[in-house]
Design a protein around this motif. Structure first.
Motif, mmCIF file in Angstrom:
data_model
loop_
_atom_site.group_PDB
_atom_site.id
_atom_site.type_symbol
_atom_site.label_atom_id
_atom_site.label_comp_id
_atom_site.label_asym_id
_atom_site.label_seq_id
_atom_site.Cartn_x
_atom_site.Cartn_y
_atom_site.Cartn_z
ATOM 1 N N ARG A 81 0.807 -1.229 0.000
ATOM 2 C CA ARG A 81 0.000 0.000 0.000
ATOM 3 C C ARG A 81 0.833 1.270 0.000
ATOM 4 O O ARG A 81 0.457 2.266 -0.634
ATOM 5 N N TYR A 82 1.939 1.254 0.716
ATOM 6 C CA TYR A 82 2.675 2.501 0.933
ATOM 7 C C TYR A 82 4.146 2.437 0.528
ATOM 8 O O TYR A 82 4.844 3.456 0.614
ATOM 9 N N GLY A 83 4.633 1.289 0.105
ATOM 10 C CA GLY A 83 6.051 1.147 -0.195
ATOM 11 C C GLY A 83 6.471 1.879 -1.456
ATOM 12 O O GLY A 83 5.677 2.119 -2.363
ATOM 13 N N SER A 84 7.756 2.224 -1.516
ATOM 14 C CA SER A 84 8.324 2.922 -2.668
ATOM 15 C C SER A 84 9.832 2.676 -2.652
ATOM 16 O O SER A 84 10.360 2.029 -1.738
ATOM 17 N N ARG A 87 10.736 4.177 0.671
ATOM 18 C CA ARG A 87 9.909 3.894 1.842
ATOM 19 C C ARG A 87 9.661 2.392 1.894
ATOM 20 O O ARG A 87 9.055 1.823 1.000
ATOM 21 N N LEU A 88 10.149 1.766 2.956
ATOM 22 C CA LEU A 88 10.089 0.313 3.062
ATOM 23 C C LEU A 88 9.795 -0.066 4.505
ATOM 24 O O LEU A 88 10.435 0.438 5.423
ATOM 25 N N PHE A 89 8.832 -0.954 4.693
ATOM 26 C CA PHE A 89 8.385 -1.302 6.040
ATOM 27 C C PHE A 89 8.893 -2.680 6.455
ATOM 28 O O PHE A 89 8.931 -3.615 5.656
ATOM 29 N N ILE A 119 14.221 2.856 5.896
ATOM 30 C CA ILE A 119 15.156 3.821 5.334
ATOM 31 C C ILE A 119 15.341 5.023 6.257
ATOM 32 O O ILE A 119 16.452 5.499 6.476
ATOM 33 N N SER A 120 14.247 5.514 6.830
ATOM 34 C CA SER A 120 14.351 6.630 7.766
ATOM 35 C C SER A 120 14.665 6.169 9.184
ATOM 36 O O SER A 120 14.939 6.984 10.059
ATOM 37 N N ASN A 121 14.578 4.871 9.424
ATOM 38 C CA ASN A 121 14.817 4.279 10.744
ATOM 39 C C ASN A 121 13.824 4.780 11.786
ATOM 40 O O ASN A 121 14.141 4.896 12.971
ATOM 41 N N MET A 122 12.604 5.065 11.348
ATOM 42 C CA MET A 122 11.542 5.469 12.264
ATOM 43 C C MET A 122 10.706 4.254 12.626
ATOM 44 O O MET A 122 10.465 3.371 11.793
#
Length: 285
Positions: A81-84, A87-89, A119-122
């Protein structure tokens, strides 16, 4: 394409290694050289507990298979749904889980998990519900997850647009193999395409997931950019997925498109015949 090497199983979570000649020399020692980004992106921070074959009902032990399998499906759902490319979960931790039978229709899992945007480590704690229907294999797992808004606040539009323009206007089309290589290494300019392949492969893993499976991305054997006349970048990709329960390495071919505006759109997915030349990863404890 034939694969002649031994794929090395990273401890309990994912296979690494290039199917190139000589990759058989990559062993557990090579695993220790893996970059933190690659280890996290392939989900190798996931901890599994020992669980018997009896499906638990009620409160679940967070580190045991039933909770982990259901939570991993949430990771695949979020990526689709949100990956790019930026942006990776990943699933960082299962805090709690509960399972219940729903009449004769299936089984529902309620989960509290920590999801990491790699990637952002959040990291953010999120609630999720996973329902596995009973019956025909064509019935897919159903996922409901809180949006994890904090993880979506990281603005990646500029990076995505720059990547898109670079490969939209390239005179030569991208072609790459073995992401990561035998030592877990990925060239920095290839990491966005490794991420794209993971996001696209999440569609396969989401579709194929049941209560009896646990999928992880292992490697991109090859990825090729195809010519297109529309505004989407188009890719053909051969990926290797690791099904941890059976310890099988599964080969899939994907055709997908991507653009910053349209996201990742999987057009075709096909499981390839079993690779008889590829050795099964060793069992680990």
């Amino acid at each position: 394409m034939g694969f002649r090497s031994i794929f090395v199983l990273a401890v309990l979570m994912g296979v690494r290694g290039s199917p190139t000649p000589g990759a058989a020399s990559a062993d557990v020692a090579a695993h220790s050289k893996m970059t933190p980004e690659t280890a996290e992106e392939t989900g190798q921070n996931l901890v599994l507990g020992v669980e018997d074959n009896v499906m638990a009902t009620g409160e679940l032990k967070p580190n045991h298979y039933p909770a982990q399998r259901a939570a991993k499906v949430v990771q695949h759902y979020l990526n689709t749904r949100y990956g790019s490319p930026y942006r990776l979960f990943g699933l960082q931790r299962v805090h709690s889980g509960n399972a219940e039978d729903v009449a004769d229709s299936g089984r529902k899992y309620q989960l509290e998990i920590s999801v990491q945007e790699i990637i952002s480590n959040m990291t953010q704690k999120c609630s999720a519900e996973v329902f596995f229907p009973r019956g025909e294999k064509s019935l897919l797992a159903q996922v409901k997850a809180s949006p994890c808004e904090e993880l979506l606040n990281n603005d990646t539009k500029a990076q995505e647009e720059a990547l898109y323009q670079q490969y939209k206007n390239n005179q030569s089309l991208l072609s790459a193999q073995y992401l990561p290589d035998s030592y877990g290494h990925i060239e920095p300019d290839m990491k966005p395409f490794w991420h794209l392949a993971i996001v696209a492969s999440s569609s396969i893993m989401l579709n194929e997931s049941t209560q009896d499976t646990l999928y992880n991305m292992a490697q991109v054997a090859n990825i090729t950019q195809l010519a297109t006349e529309n505004e989407q970048l188009k890719f053909q990709c051969h990926v290797l997925l690791h099904e941890l329960v059976s310890q099988e390495i599964l080969h899939w071919k994907l055709l997908f498109t991507w653009s910053p505006a349209g996201g990742v759109n999987v057009l075709e997915m096909e499981q390839l015949p079993h690779c008889h030349d590829c050795e099964k990863p060793p069992t680990t404890n």
